[in-house]
Design a protein around this motif. Structure first.
Motif, PDB file in Angstrom:
ATOM      1  N   ASP A   1       0.804  -1.228   0.000  1.00  0.00           N
ATOM      2  CA  ASP A   1       0.000   0.000   0.000  1.00  0.00           C
ATOM      3  C   ASP A   1       0.838   1.279   0.000  1.00  0.00           C
ATOM      4  O   ASP A   1       0.304   2.384   0.027  1.00  0.00           O
ATOM      5  N   GLY A   2       2.166   1.131  -0.016  1.00  0.00           N
ATOM      6  CA  GLY A   2       3.049   2.284  -0.121  1.00  0.00           C
ATOM      7  C   GLY A   2       3.472   2.909   1.192  1.00  0.00           C
ATOM      8  O   GLY A   2       4.322   3.805   1.205  1.00  0.00           O
ATOM      9  N   SER A   3       2.911   2.439   2.316  1.00  0.00           N
ATOM     10  CA  SER A   3       3.249   3.057   3.598  1.00  0.00           C
ATOM     11  C   SER A   3       4.659   2.700   4.055  1.00  0.00           C
ATOM     12  O   SER A   3       5.299   3.480   4.770  1.00  0.00           O
ATOM     13  N   PHE A   4       5.174   1.553   3.655  1.00  0.00           N
ATOM     14  CA  PHE A   4       6.558   1.173   3.961  1.00  0.00           C
ATOM     15  C   PHE A   4       7.510   2.166   3.278  1.00  0.00           C
ATOM     16  O   PHE A   4       8.406   2.736   3.915  1.00  0.00           O
ATOM     17  N   SER A   5       7.303   2.368   1.982  1.00  0.00           N
ATOM     18  CA  SER A   5       8.164   3.302   1.238  1.00  0.00           C
ATOM     19  C   SER A   5       8.033   4.723   1.755  1.00  0.00           C
ATOM     20  O   SER A   5       9.014   5.475   1.787  1.00  0.00           O
ATOM     21  N   ALA A   6       6.816   5.094   2.163  1.00  0.00           N
ATOM     22  CA  ALA A   6       6.606   6.443   2.687  1.00  0.00           C
ATOM     23  C   ALA A   6       7.393   6.660   3.971  1.00  0.00           C
ATOM     24  O   ALA A   6       8.005   7.721   4.166  1.00  0.00           O
ATOM     25  N   LEU A   7       7.397   5.652   4.859  1.00  0.00           N
ATOM     26  CA  LEU A   7       8.181   5.763   6.087  1.00  0.00           C
ATOM     27  C   LEU A   7       9.669   5.835   5.762  1.00  0.00           C
ATOM     28  O   LEU A   7      10.400   6.653   6.333  1.00  0.00           O
ATOM     29  N   LEU A   8      10.122   4.996   4.838  1.00  0.00           N
ATOM     30  CA  LEU A   8      11.538   4.981   4.470  1.00  0.00           C
ATOM     31  C   LEU A   8      11.987   6.330   3.917  1.00  0.00           C
ATOM     32  O   LEU A   8      13.078   6.809   4.244  1.00  0.00           O
ATOM     33  N   SER A   9      11.160   6.958   3.114  1.00  0.00           N
ATOM     34  CA  SER A   9      11.565   8.197   2.445  1.00  0.00           C
ATOM     35  C   SER A   9      11.365   9.439   3.301  1.00  0.00           C
ATOM     36  O   SER A   9      11.930  10.498   2.983  1.00  0.00           O
ATOM     37  N   THR A  10      10.579   9.339   4.378  1.00  0.00           N
ATOM     38  CA  THR A  10      10.299  10.529   5.188  1.00  0.00           C
ATOM     39  C   THR A  10      10.914  10.491   6.578  1.00  0.00           C
ATOM     40  O   THR A  10      11.106  11.556   7.185  1.00  0.00           O
ATOM     41  N   HIS A  11      11.235   9.303   7.097  1.00  0.00           N
ATOM     42  CA  HIS A  11      11.827   9.262   8.435  1.00  0.00           C
ATOM     43  C   HIS A  11      13.201   9.940   8.387  1.00  0.00           C
ATOM     44  O   HIS A  11      13.964   9.731   7.441  1.00  0.00           O
ATOM     45  N   PRO A  12      13.542  10.755   9.373  1.00  0.00           N
ATOM     46  CA  PRO A  12      14.801  11.511   9.311  1.00  0.00           C
ATOM     47  C   PRO A  12      16.030  10.650   9.052  1.00  0.00           C
ATOM     48  O   PRO A  12      16.911  11.041   8.280  1.00  0.00           O
ATOM     49  N   SER A  13      16.101   9.474   9.671  1.00  0.00           N
ATOM     50  CA  SER A  13      17.313   8.657   9.524  1.00  0.00           C
ATOM     51  C   SER A  13      17.461   8.124   8.110  1.00  0.00           C
ATOM     52  O   SER A  13      18.540   8.211   7.499  1.00  0.00           O
ATOM     53  N   THR A  14      16.397   7.582   7.544  1.00  0.00           N
ATOM     54  CA  THR A  14      16.493   6.988   6.213  1.00  0.00           C
ATOM     55  C   THR A  14      16.482   8.057   5.123  1.00  0.00           C
ATOM     56  O   THR A  14      17.136   7.890   4.085  1.00  0.00           O
ATOM     57  N   ARG A  15      15.766   9.149   5.345  1.00  0.00           N
ATOM     58  CA  ARG A  15      15.783  10.228   4.351  1.00  0.00           C
ATOM     59  C   ARG A  15      17.191  10.801   4.219  1.00  0.00           C
ATOM     60  O   ARG A  15      17.671  11.073   3.117  1.00  0.00           O
ATOM     61  N   HIS A  16      17.874  10.969   5.340  1.00  0.00           N
ATOM     62  CA  HIS A  16      19.243  11.481   5.314  1.00  0.00           C
ATOM     63  C   HIS A  16      20.163  10.502   4.588  1.00  0.00           C
ATOM     64  O   HIS A  16      21.059  10.915   3.838  1.00  0.00           O
ATOM     65  N   ALA A  17      19.941   9.208   4.798  1.00  0.00           N
ATOM     66  CA  ALA A  17      20.754   8.198   4.116  1.00  0.00           C
ATOM     67  C   ALA A  17      20.573   8.271   2.614  1.00  0.00           C
ATOM     68  O   ALA A  17      21.550   8.219   1.839  1.00  0.00           O
ATOM     69  N   LEU A  18      19.327   8.390   2.180  1.00  0.00           N
ATOM     70  CA  LEU A  18      19.054   8.476   0.741  1.00  0.00           C
ATOM     71  C   LEU A  18      19.660   9.735   0.149  1.00  0.00           C
ATOM     72  O   LEU A  18      20.173   9.718  -0.977  1.00  0.00           O
ATOM     73  N   ASP A  19      19.621  10.845   0.904  1.00  0.00           N
ATOM     74  CA  ASP A  19      20.234  12.088   0.422  1.00  0.00           C
ATOM     75  C   ASP A  19      21.738  11.926   0.250  1.00  0.00           C
ATOM     76  O   ASP A  19      22.312  12.394  -0.746  1.00  0.00           O
ATOM     77  N   LEU A  20      22.382  11.266   1.207  1.00  0.00           N
ATOM     78  CA  LEU A  20      23.831  11.074   1.104  1.00  0.00           C
ATOM     79  C   LEU A  20      24.186  10.290  -0.162  1.00  0.00           C
ATOM     80  O   LEU A  20      25.112  10.637  -0.894  1.00  0.00           O
ATOM     81  N   LEU A  21      23.433   9.223  -0.422  1.00  0.00           N
ATOM     82  CA  LEU A  21      23.754   8.345  -1.551  1.00  0.00           C
ATOM     83  C   LEU A  21      23.429   9.000  -2.891  1.00  0.00           C
ATOM     84  O   LEU A  21      24.146   8.788  -3.874  1.00  0.00           O
ATOM     85  N   THR A  22      22.357   9.786  -2.947  1.00  0.00           N
ATOM     86  CA  THR A  22      21.962  10.370  -4.227  1.00  0.00           C
ATOM     87  C   THR A  22      22.664  11.688  -4.524  1.00  0.00           C
ATOM     88  O   THR A  22      23.019  11.964  -5.674  1.00  0.00           O
ATOM     89  N   LEU A  23      22.892  12.502  -3.503  1.00  0.00           N
ATOM     90  CA  LEU A  23      23.501  13.815  -3.732  1.00  0.00           C
ATOM     91  C   LEU A  23      25.016  13.739  -3.850  1.00  0.00           C
ATOM     92  O   LEU A  23      25.621  14.425  -4.691  1.00  0.00           O
ATOM     93  N   HIS A  24      25.652  12.909  -3.008  1.00  0.00           N
ATOM     94  CA  HIS A  24      27.121  12.846  -3.003  1.00  0.00           C
ATOM     95  C   HIS A  24      27.669  11.719  -3.873  1.00  0.00           C
ATOM     96  O   HIS A  24      28.827  11.768  -4.293  1.00  0.00           O
ATOM     97  N   GLN A  25      26.836  10.707  -4.126  1.00  0.00           N
ATOM     98  CA  GLN A  25      27.238   9.564  -4.952  1.00  0.00           C
ATOM     99  C   GLN A  25      28.642   9.066  -4.605  1.00  0.00           C
ATOM    100  O   GLN A  25      29.560   9.081  -5.434  1.00  0.00           O
ATOM    101  N   PRO A  26      28.841   8.616  -3.371  1.00  0.00           N
ATOM    102  CA  PRO A  26      30.161   8.131  -2.962  1.00  0.00           C
ATOM    103  C   PRO A  26      30.548   6.846  -3.690  1.00  0.00           C
ATOM    104  O   PRO A  26      29.684   6.124  -4.201  1.00  0.00           O
ATOM    105  N   LEU A  27      31.852   6.594  -3.725  1.00  0.00           N
ATOM    106  CA  LEU A  27      32.350   5.334  -4.252  1.00  0.00           C
ATOM    107  C   LEU A  27      31.857   4.193  -3.364  1.00  0.00           C
ATOM    108  O   LEU A  27      31.967   4.269  -2.130  1.00  0.00           O
ATOM    109  N   VAL A  28      31.317   3.143  -3.969  1.00  0.00           N
ATOM    110  CA  VAL A  28      30.802   1.995  -3.219  1.00  0.00           C
ATOM    111  C   VAL A  28      31.799   0.853  -3.322  1.00  0.00           C
ATOM    112  O   VAL A  28      32.105   0.376  -4.420  1.00  0.00           O
ATOM    113  N   LEU A  29      32.320   0.426  -2.170  1.00  0.00           N
ATOM    114  CA  LEU A  29      33.245  -0.713  -2.118  1.00  0.00           C
ATOM    115  C   LEU A  29      32.490  -1.926  -1.579  1.00  0.00           C
ATOM    116  O   LEU A  29      32.009  -1.911  -0.443  1.00  0.00           O
TER     117      LEU A  29
END
Length: 312
Positions: free
Chosen positions: A249-277
């Protein structure tokens, strides 16, 4: 002596009464609130690492209330080490649910709900370091080059085995907060943290004058699961059913994208695009659903190979 017809009527009334009582019993069971005991959230110095897990568990309980009845989450009064929490659950004491990174040993002792709580983001590890160390990470291009740095981890964390298995040097501690003191004191160089933990730990980084690098991250299959006692199949099924409904129903994804901890994680990966080892996880259970792309954060895990012959 009662007539045969009267006996039949009395028998029918008796059967109806029994069925009515049974129906009332079923309704009583359905309406009775299920108590689910868990560890208290660890919130010293603003650390809210457990908030996402508690919200997700509440979401799973809400999505299954019509089937299983209401549920009440209760934080017990004592914060335990991961080892002790697992031991107490195994013995059927104090806790009904535990959340943490999976491993073969943990899945042998407890019953796991094999849905990564944050789409595998806990296995994407930012490298927290002192200010003088972070610029050096910009030159790292391989795991072998990263081995020049020493790591800090909890002595009972599955990550400790993962890091050492991949040739990295690890210093351990029995307590979470002492690792920050050790990092600041130079006892080791890097403190790998799940990218979904960075926002919750921001005040700790400020207090200890450390911070995460945005140049490089580690990644391995190391899902965070909900665990229950091995004989509590009903609770495991309820949590899994609730999580899958929340995904649908989309509520899992909504929590993932809006909760401060996971939203910050997604921002780090998409905005900075660090090298992944990519690292190998030698303790990854064979039943881990690595082939189900819907369960993982695809921008990282679609391109993440599992070294060795464990998984393709």
């Amino acid at each position: 002596m009662p007539s045969l017809t009267l006996l039949h009527r009395l028998m029918s009334l008796g059967i109806m009464a029994i069925l009515l009582l049974a129906a009332c019993s079923v309704n009583a069971d359905t309406n009775q609130s299920t108590l689910v005991r868990h560890q208290p959230p660890d919130q010293v110095d603003g650390d809210e690492r457990d908030d996402y897990a508690i919200r997700l568990l509440n979401l799973a309980m809400d999505r299954t209330a019509d089937d299983y009845g209401p549920a009440s989450l209760h934080a017990i009064g004592v914060r335990m080490s991961q080892d002790r929490a697992i031991r107490e659950m195994r013995e059927g004491r104090y806790l009904d649910v535990f959340w943490g990174m999976t491993s073969r040993a943990r899945e042998e002792e407890l019953l796991s709900v094999r849905i990564p709580m944050a789409r595998g983001l806990l296995g994407v590890r930012a490298l927290v370091a002192r200010e003088e160390t972070r610029p050096r990470l910009g030159a790292v291009t391989s795991v072998q080059e990263l081995s020049a740095f020493s790591m800090g981890q909890g002595h009972d964390w599955p990550d400790t085995v993962i890091l050492t298995h991949n040739g990295l040097r690890v210093t351990t501690s029995s307590t979470y907060y002492s690792l920050f003191r050790m990092l600041r004191a130079g006892r080791f160089d890097l403190f790998p943290r799940g990218v979904n933990e960075l926002q919750a730990e921001a005040r700790l980084y400020q207090a200890f004058d450390v911070g995460p690098s945005t140049d490089v991250v580690l990644a391995y299959y190391a899902p965070n699961y909900f665990f229950v006692q091995r004989d509590n199949q009903a609770l495991a099924e309820r949590i899994e059913t609730g999580l899958r409904r929340a995904m649908a129903d989309g509520s899992f994804s909504a929590l993932l994208s809006t909760h401060p901890s996971t939203r910050h994680a997604l921002d780090l990966l998409t905005l900075h695009q660090p090298l992944v080892l990519a690292l190998d996880n030698p303790g990854l259970p064979e039943a881990t659903p690595v082939d189900d792309a819907t369960l993982w954060y695809r921008p990282v895990f679609d391109n993440l190979h599992q070294p060795g012959d464990q998984h393709p």
